[in-house]
Design an enzyme around this catalytic site. Structure first.
Site, mmCIF file in Angstrom:
data_model
loop_
_atom_site.group_PDB
_atom_site.id
_atom_site.type_symbol
_atom_site.label_atom_id
_atom_site.label_comp_id
_atom_site.label_asym_id
_atom_site.label_seq_id
_atom_site.Cartn_x
_atom_site.Cartn_y
_atom_site.Cartn_z
ATOM 1 N N ASP A 132 0.777 -1.185 -0.026
ATOM 2 C CA ASP A 132 -0.069 0.078 -0.030
ATOM 3 C C ASP A 132 0.678 1.135 -0.058
ATOM 4 O OD1 ASP A 132 -2.382 -1.494 0.131
ATOM 5 O OD2 ASP A 132 -2.767 -1.113 2.171
ATOM 6 N N ARG A 182 -1.176 -0.664 -8.771
ATOM 7 C CA ARG A 182 -2.588 -0.271 -8.476
ATOM 8 C C ARG A 182 -2.532 1.340 -8.456
ATOM 9 N NH1 ARG A 182 -3.654 -0.881 -2.209
ATOM 10 N NH2 ARG A 182 -3.758 -3.206 -2.860
HETATM 11 P P1 FDA Z 1 -13.942 9.219 -5.557
HETATM 12 O O1 FDA Z 1 -13.462 9.637 -3.989
HETATM 13 O O2 FDA Z 1 -14.040 10.394 -6.352
HETATM 14 O O3 FDA Z 1 -15.440 8.608 -5.442
HETATM 15 C C1 FDA Z 1 -16.169 8.214 -6.440
HETATM 16 C C2 FDA Z 1 -17.476 7.697 -6.075
HETATM 17 O O4 FDA Z 1 -17.215 6.482 -5.456
HETATM 18 C C3 FDA Z 1 -18.029 8.707 -5.117
HETATM 19 O O5 FDA Z 1 -19.077 9.537 -5.658
HETATM 20 C C4 FDA Z 1 -19.198 7.554 -4.150
HETATM 21 O O6 FDA Z 1 -20.044 7.208 -5.179
HETATM 22 C C5 FDA Z 1 -18.094 6.324 -4.307
HETATM 23 N N1 FDA Z 1 -17.294 6.199 -3.269
HETATM 24 C C6 FDA Z 1 -15.864 6.593 -3.033
HETATM 25 N N2 FDA Z 1 -15.541 6.324 -1.926
HETATM 26 C C7 FDA Z 1 -16.539 6.053 -1.086
HETATM 27 C C8 FDA Z 1 -16.442 5.717 0.273
HETATM 28 N N3 FDA Z 1 -15.527 5.964 1.019
HETATM 29 N N4 FDA Z 1 -17.779 5.470 0.526
HETATM 30 C C9 FDA Z 1 -18.714 5.219 -0.254
HETATM 31 N N5 FDA Z 1 -18.648 5.751 -1.691
HETATM 32 C C10 FDA Z 1 -17.600 5.916 -2.048
HETATM 33 N N6 FDA Z 1 -5.092 5.091 -0.987
HETATM 34 C C11 FDA Z 1 -3.812 5.276 -0.676
HETATM 35 O O7 FDA Z 1 -3.683 6.545 -0.428
HETATM 36 N N7 FDA Z 1 -3.174 4.352 -0.436
HETATM 37 C C12 FDA Z 1 -3.466 3.167 -0.844
HETATM 38 O O8 FDA Z 1 -2.809 2.059 -0.765
HETATM 39 C C13 FDA Z 1 -4.941 2.842 -1.403
HETATM 40 N N8 FDA Z 1 -5.458 1.484 -1.651
HETATM 41 C C14 FDA Z 1 -6.494 1.367 -2.332
HETATM 42 C C15 FDA Z 1 -6.889 0.218 -2.585
HETATM 43 C C16 FDA Z 1 -8.177 0.163 -3.299
HETATM 44 C C17 FDA Z 1 -8.691 -1.300 -3.840
HETATM 45 C C18 FDA Z 1 -9.192 1.322 -3.314
HETATM 46 C C19 FDA Z 1 -10.462 1.085 -4.226
HETATM 47 C C20 FDA Z 1 -8.717 2.560 -2.844
HETATM 48 C C21 FDA Z 1 -7.343 2.395 -2.101
HETATM 49 N N9 FDA Z 1 -7.128 3.955 -1.866
HETATM 50 C C22 FDA Z 1 -5.702 4.132 -1.334
HETATM 51 C C23 FDA Z 1 -8.062 4.845 -1.591
HETATM 52 C C24 FDA Z 1 -7.871 5.836 -2.757
HETATM 53 O O9 FDA Z 1 -6.903 6.442 -2.766
HETATM 54 C C25 FDA Z 1 -9.209 6.813 -2.522
HETATM 55 O O10 FDA Z 1 -9.193 7.487 -1.324
HETATM 56 C C26 FDA Z 1 -10.753 6.095 -2.773
HETATM 57 O O11 FDA Z 1 -10.757 4.906 -3.357
HETATM 58 C C27 FDA Z 1 -11.824 7.111 -3.148
HETATM 59 O O12 FDA Z 1 -11.494 7.545 -4.455
HETATM 60 P P2 FDA Z 1 -12.346 7.090 -5.633
HETATM 61 O O13 FDA Z 1 -11.326 6.918 -6.749
HETATM 62 O O14 FDA Z 1 -13.206 6.051 -5.405
HETATM 63 O O15 FDA Z 1 -13.315 8.268 -6.058
#
Ligand code: FDA
Length: 306
Positions: A132, A182
């Site tokens: 991570d 990732r």
């Molecule tokens: P964004 O936050 O713009 O969300 C898009 C849409 O997704 C939202 O409108 C909502 O519908 C939905 N959504 C997103 N987050 C949600 C939540 N918490 N609850 C409910 N709905 C939600 N970060 C990091 O700094 N280091 C890491 O190693 C990782 N590892 C990691 C692994 C995996 C498998 C994932 C999916 C994410 C991570 N992250 C991470 C977290 C990542 O950086 C980020 O903070 C979150 O995924 C939210 O960003 P989105 O890309 O989903 O888009």
């Protein structure tokens, strides 16, 4: 913007004590965390695998300054990997590891040696680890750790965060044959000197980084819940003639579960990141910060705690 104030408040010891001890927390935690121990994790993982999904398990914890705690985190991963092998789940399940949870801040040799023990056990079980990515002060040390681990365990996954200004360059460097990367947006509160601040800039950076990874010979792991970016990934795969087994989508446990199953039913490889264990505070606060609706959910649980 909700995100920065929530992440800032999360650093306060008073807020931490309040959240950790509030009876309501259990209900909120259950939405994002699979449970407290190996049995809970394996049960949740099996349920997802039975639905055609893959899993990456994260034993919760970070920023450890206690060698004993780092050691118990390593032991938890070893026990989990043992169970995955015994129960024939290792083909569909890997582990995600934070270097600061296994001792990075106690000195690089310890953190890296501990990560190596987990990678070795993962290889023995027939699976992999992904390292991570944490806040920007750890980016260089974490990428150096991944490079070191890849010498013995080439399938070790790296994580890059699109909100960092440096990441497009890092994508180019890591988009090599066999390289599992990732790509996420990034979950920490970072200063403008190193990170894009607006949603539009972060999304534009993600789009550029995704383009680099999907055009390269590596194995992109597209970690987002963002519908526009998920759709873009599908289009890039189709345009580039990428087969469904040459990249995967990744989503968090408890976030957009219907979308997780929809993508898998459409033939995509989909992995769910499944956190478990007692050290859930930092993880939960980052999930709350990502989405105002999650804070509402939290407050509603508070109001109904009686
Ligand atoms: P964004 O936050 O713009 O969300 C898009 C849409 O997704 C939202 O409108 C909502 O519908 C939905 N959504 C997103 N987050 C949600 C939540 N918490 N609850 C409910 N709905 C939600 N970060 C990091 O700094 N280091 C890491 O190693 C990782 N590892 C990691 C692994 C995996 C498998 C994932 C999916 C994410 C991570 N992250 C991470 C977290 C990542 O950086 C980020 O903070 C979150 O995924 C939210 O960003 P989105 O890309 O989903 O888009």
């Amino acid at each position: 913007m909700f995100r920065a104030p929530i992440l800032a408040a999360a650093r306060s010891a008073r807020v931490r004590a309040l959240v950790e001890n509030a009876p309501l927390s259990r209900k909120v935690v259950q939405r994002f965390v699979a449970g407290a121990d190996t049995d809970d994790a394996v049960r949740a993982g099996r349920r997802l695998i039975d639905q055609g999904l893959r899993v990456s398990f994260d034993h919760l914890g970070e920023d450890t300054l206690d060698a004993g705690r780092a050691e118990s985190t390593v032991k938890a991963y070893l026990a989990l990997l043992n169970r995955l092998a015994e129960e024939d789940l290792a083909g569909e399940a890997e582990v995600s590891v934070k270097l600061t949870a296994v001792g990075l801040d106690l000195g690089t040799p310890l953190g890296l040696d501990n990560a190596r023990r987990i990678a070795d056990a993962a290889q023995g079980a027939g699976t992999t680890i992904t390292v991570d990515m944490e806040d920007h002060t750890r980016t260089d040390a974490t990428l150096a750790g991944v490079a070191e681990l890849r010498r013995d365990f080439p399938a070790t996954g790296a994580v890059l965060q699109a909100y960092l200004r440096r990441t497009e360059q890092d994508c180019r460097a890591l988009a090599t044959a066999g390289s599992r990367v990732r790509l996420c947006k990034g979950a920490y509160a970072e200063p403008a000197s190193v990170a894009f601040q607006s949603r539009a800039e972060v999304d534009a950076s993600y789009t550029r980084c995704l383009g680099v990874l999907m055009a390269g010979p590596g194995y992109p792991m597209v970690a987002t819940h963002d519908p526009a970016l998920i759709a873009l990934t599908g289009r890039l795969a189709a345009e580039g003639g990428r087969s469904a087994d040459s990249f995967e989508y990744q989503l968090l446990f408890g976030v957009r579960p219907v979308e997780q199953r929809r993508l898998a039913a459409a033939g995509a490889a989909v992995r769910v990141y499944v956190p478990y264990g007692g050290q859930w505070y930092g993880y939960l606060m980052r999930r709350l910060a990502e989405r105002p609706a999650n804070v509402t959910f939290f407050l509603r649980a508070l109001a109904s705690r009686g």
